[in-house]
Design a protein around this motif. Structure first.
Motif, PDB file in Angstrom:
ATOM      1  N   ALA A 171       0.823  -1.208   0.000  1.00 14.67           N
ATOM      2  CA  ALA A 171       0.000   0.000   0.000  1.00 14.67           C
ATOM      3  C   ALA A 171       0.855   1.255   0.000  1.00 14.67           C
ATOM      4  N   TYR A 172       1.887   1.268   0.816  1.00 15.84           N
ATOM      5  CA  TYR A 172       2.687   2.473   0.941  1.00 15.84           C
ATOM      6  C   TYR A 172       3.837   2.535  -0.057  1.00 15.84           C
ATOM      7  N   LEU A 173       3.862   1.596  -1.011  1.00 13.93           N
ATOM      8  CA  LEU A 173       4.773   1.738  -2.152  1.00 13.93           C
ATOM      9  C   LEU A 173       4.175   2.636  -3.225  1.00 13.93           C
ATOM     10  N   GLY A 174       2.973   3.106  -2.995  1.00 21.28           N
ATOM     11  CA  GLY A 174       2.355   4.040  -3.931  1.00 21.28           C
ATOM     12  C   GLY A 174       0.984   3.629  -4.398  1.00 21.28           C
ATOM     13  N   ILE A 175       0.555   2.423  -4.065  1.00 20.50           N
ATOM     14  CA  ILE A 175      -0.758   1.972  -4.510  1.00 20.50           C
ATOM     15  C   ILE A 175      -1.862   2.735  -3.793  1.00 20.50           C
ATOM     16  N   ILE A 176      -1.613   3.187  -2.586  1.00 23.36           N
ATOM     17  CA  ILE A 176      -2.639   3.859  -1.781  1.00 23.36           C
ATOM     18  C   ILE A 176      -3.103   5.156  -2.430  1.00 23.36           C
ATOM     19  N   VAL A 177      -2.305   5.699  -3.323  1.00 20.48           N
ATOM     20  CA  VAL A 177      -2.654   6.961  -3.983  1.00 20.48           C
ATOM     21  C   VAL A 177      -3.940   6.828  -4.796  1.00 20.48           C
ATOM     22  N   PHE A 178      -4.068   5.742  -5.538  1.00 19.97           N
ATOM     23  CA  PHE A 178      -5.232   5.580  -6.412  1.00 19.97           C
ATOM     24  C   PHE A 178      -6.533   5.430  -5.634  1.00 19.97           C
ATOM     25  N   SER A 185     -13.484   8.324 -10.698  1.00 21.65           N
ATOM     26  CA  SER A 185     -13.268   7.533  -9.490  1.00 21.65           C
ATOM     27  C   SER A 185     -13.171   6.052  -9.816  1.00 21.65           C
ATOM     28  N   ILE A 186     -14.058   5.587 -10.665  1.00 27.05           N
ATOM     29  CA  ILE A 186     -14.044   4.171 -11.049  1.00 27.05           C
ATOM     30  C   ILE A 186     -12.755   3.842 -11.803  1.00 27.05           C
ATOM     31  N   ILE A 187     -12.337   4.717 -12.687  1.00 22.19           N
ATOM     32  CA  ILE A 187     -11.084   4.507 -13.421  1.00 22.19           C
ATOM     33  C   ILE A 187      -9.899   4.495 -12.462  1.00 22.19           C
ATOM     34  N   SER A 188      -9.933   5.347 -11.458  1.00 21.74           N
ATOM     35  CA  SER A 188      -8.860   5.373 -10.467  1.00 21.74           C
ATOM     36  C   SER A 188      -8.797   4.065  -9.680  1.00 21.74           C
ATOM     37  N   PHE A 189      -9.959   3.508  -9.328  1.00 26.28           N
ATOM     38  CA  PHE A 189      -9.965   2.208  -8.659  1.00 26.28           C
ATOM     39  C   PHE A 189      -9.373   1.131  -9.566  1.00 26.28           C
ATOM     40  N   ILE A 190      -9.712   1.144 -10.839  1.00 26.06           N
ATOM     41  CA  ILE A 190      -9.207   0.141 -11.783  1.00 26.06           C
ATOM     42  C   ILE A 190      -7.698   0.286 -11.975  1.00 26.06           C
ATOM     43  N   ILE A 191      -7.218   1.509 -12.120  1.00 26.84           N
ATOM     44  CA  ILE A 191      -5.775   1.738 -12.261  1.00 26.84           C
ATOM     45  C   ILE A 191      -5.054   1.301 -10.987  1.00 26.84           C
ATOM     46  N   GLY A 192      -5.656   1.549  -9.838  1.00 28.16           N
ATOM     47  CA  GLY A 192      -5.068   1.094  -8.582  1.00 28.16           C
ATOM     48  C   GLY A 192      -4.931  -0.417  -8.537  1.00 28.16           C
ATOM     49  N   PHE A 193      -5.948  -1.149  -8.989  1.00 26.07           N
ATOM     50  CA  PHE A 193      -5.884  -2.602  -8.987  1.00 26.07           C
ATOM     51  C   PHE A 193      -4.822  -3.101  -9.967  1.00 26.07           C
ATOM     52  N   ILE A 194      -4.735  -2.478 -11.127  1.00 27.80           N
ATOM     53  CA  ILE A 194      -3.716  -2.873 -12.107  1.00 27.80           C
ATOM     54  C   ILE A 194      -2.317  -2.611 -11.550  1.00 27.80           C
ATOM     55  N   SER A 195      -2.120  -1.477 -10.900  1.00 28.42           N
ATOM     56  CA  SER A 195      -0.804  -1.190 -10.320  1.00 28.42           C
ATOM     57  C   SER A 195      -0.501  -2.138  -9.158  1.00 28.42           C
ATOM     58  N   TYR A 196      -1.527  -2.537  -8.418  1.00 29.95           N
ATOM     59  CA  TYR A 196      -1.350  -3.510  -7.339  1.00 29.95           C
ATOM     60  C   TYR A 196      -0.846  -4.837  -7.906  1.00 29.95           C
ATOM     61  N   ILE A 197      -1.476  -5.306  -8.975  1.00 29.33           N
ATOM     62  CA  ILE A 197      -1.060  -6.559  -9.614  1.00 29.33           C
ATOM     63  C   ILE A 197       0.354  -6.411 -10.181  1.00 29.33           C
ATOM     64  N   ALA A 214      -0.171  14.182   1.559  1.00 25.17           N
ATOM     65  CA  ALA A 214       0.980  13.333   1.895  1.00 25.17           C
ATOM     66  C   ALA A 214       1.198  13.281   3.399  1.00 25.17           C
ATOM     67  N   ASN A 215       1.077  14.427   4.044  1.00 26.35           N
ATOM     68  CA  ASN A 215       1.232  14.487   5.494  1.00 26.35           C
ATOM     69  C   ASN A 215       0.135  13.686   6.192  1.00 26.35           C
ATOM     70  N   LEU A 216      -1.081  13.806   5.712  1.00 24.31           N
ATOM     71  CA  LEU A 216      -2.207  13.091   6.316  1.00 24.31           C
ATOM     72  C   LEU A 216      -2.056  11.587   6.158  1.00 24.31           C
ATOM     73  N   VAL A 217      -1.678  11.141   4.969  1.00 23.74           N
ATOM     74  CA  VAL A 217      -1.523   9.700   4.727  1.00 23.74           C
ATOM     75  C   VAL A 217      -0.412   9.120   5.596  1.00 23.74           C
ATOM     76  N   MET A 218       0.667   9.830   5.759  1.00 28.50           N
ATOM     77  CA  MET A 218       1.761   9.317   6.591  1.00 28.50           C
ATOM     78  C   MET A 218       1.441   9.435   8.090  1.00 28.50           C
ATOM     79  N   ARG A 219       0.816  10.523   8.483  1.00 32.98           N
ATOM     80  CA  ARG A 219       0.511  10.723   9.897  1.00 32.98           C
ATOM     81  C   ARG A 219      -0.528   9.723  10.399  1.00 32.98           C
ATOM     82  N   PHE A 220      -1.477   9.381   9.556  1.00 37.76           N
ATOM     83  CA  PHE A 220      -2.536   8.465   9.959  1.00 37.76           C
ATOM     84  C   PHE A 220      -2.313   7.047   9.436  1.00 37.76           C
ATOM     85  N   PHE A 221      -1.046   6.669   9.298  1.00 38.58           N
ATOM     86  CA  PHE A 221      -0.733   5.293   8.911  1.00 38.58           C
ATOM     87  C   PHE A 221      -1.325   4.316   9.914  1.00 38.58           C
ATOM     88  N   TRP A 222      -1.252   4.664  11.186  1.00 31.52           N
ATOM     89  CA  TRP A 222      -1.774   3.765  12.219  1.00 31.52           C
ATOM     90  C   TRP A 222      -3.261   3.511  12.019  1.00 31.52           C
TER      91      TRP A 222
END
Length: 177
Positions: free
Chosen positions: A19-26, A59-71, A145-153
């Motif tokens: 997730a934190y290799l960049g997939i979480i962005v999508f 939004s739907i395209i972003s979810f699909i691109i996220g899944f492709i990048s995950y794979i 970026a700050n929010l995603v890193m700060r709220f990793f927990w």
């Protein structure tokens, strides 16, 4: 049992690396678009127009691109393991099954929802719900970026609970090799 099992915490830890290799962005931007669309619909008294449909499609395209990048990242990880070891350990290999990968990506995506909600509610509180359509998300990239890193927990705990409540059955994990 209310507290996640050890297996759920370990699965969440393995998922957090991907997730934190960049997939979480999508999924994050997709959830932001969905939530902003919902707030915008509330602001305009539920009048749907083409702009709303375009953002929903984005939004739907972003979810699909996220899944492709995950794979793709999982495939690169598998390739790297095969380069480093002639026969990598089975526990370290990522799943090949599309069903297992879809389950993990769904957990990653749903665990991202609280982070997106924090962002959207913060921005909506600052700008007001009437101005929600005029928000330029790109202006807030440092805040995101700050929010995603700060709220990793928060993401990690959400993923562990989701993996605990919706586990993968043993028959599906046997298909990993």
């Amino acid at each position: 049992m209310w507290f996640p099992s050890f297996r759920a915490w370990c699965s969440a830890a393995r998922l957090s690396v991907l997730a934190y290799l960049g997939i979480i962005v999508f999924p994050f931007y997709a959830w932001i678009n969905v939530l902003l669309n919902v707030l915008w619909l509330i602001a305009v008294n539920f009048q749907i127009d083409t702009l709303w449909l375009i953002f929903l499609g984005a939004s739907i395209i972003s979810f699909i691109i996220g899944f492709i990048s995950y794979i793709a990242i999982k495939a690169l990880f598998r390739l790297l393991l095969w380069i480093l070891w002639s026969k990598p350990p089975k526990w370290l290999l990522p799943a090949k099954s599309l069903k297992v990968n879809l389950h993990k990506f769904t957990v990653l995506t749903v665990a991202t929802l609280p982070l997106a909600m924090i962002f959207v509610l913060t921005i909506a509180a600052e700008t007001g719900i009437e101005m929600i359509a005029n928000i330029e998300i790109i202006k807030h990239k440092d805040f995101i970026a700050n929010l995603v890193m700060r709220f990793f927990w928060l993401w990690f705990v959400s993923a562990a609970y989701l993996l605990h409540w919706f586990p993968i059955r043993q028959s599906e994990t046997a298909a990993r090799s």
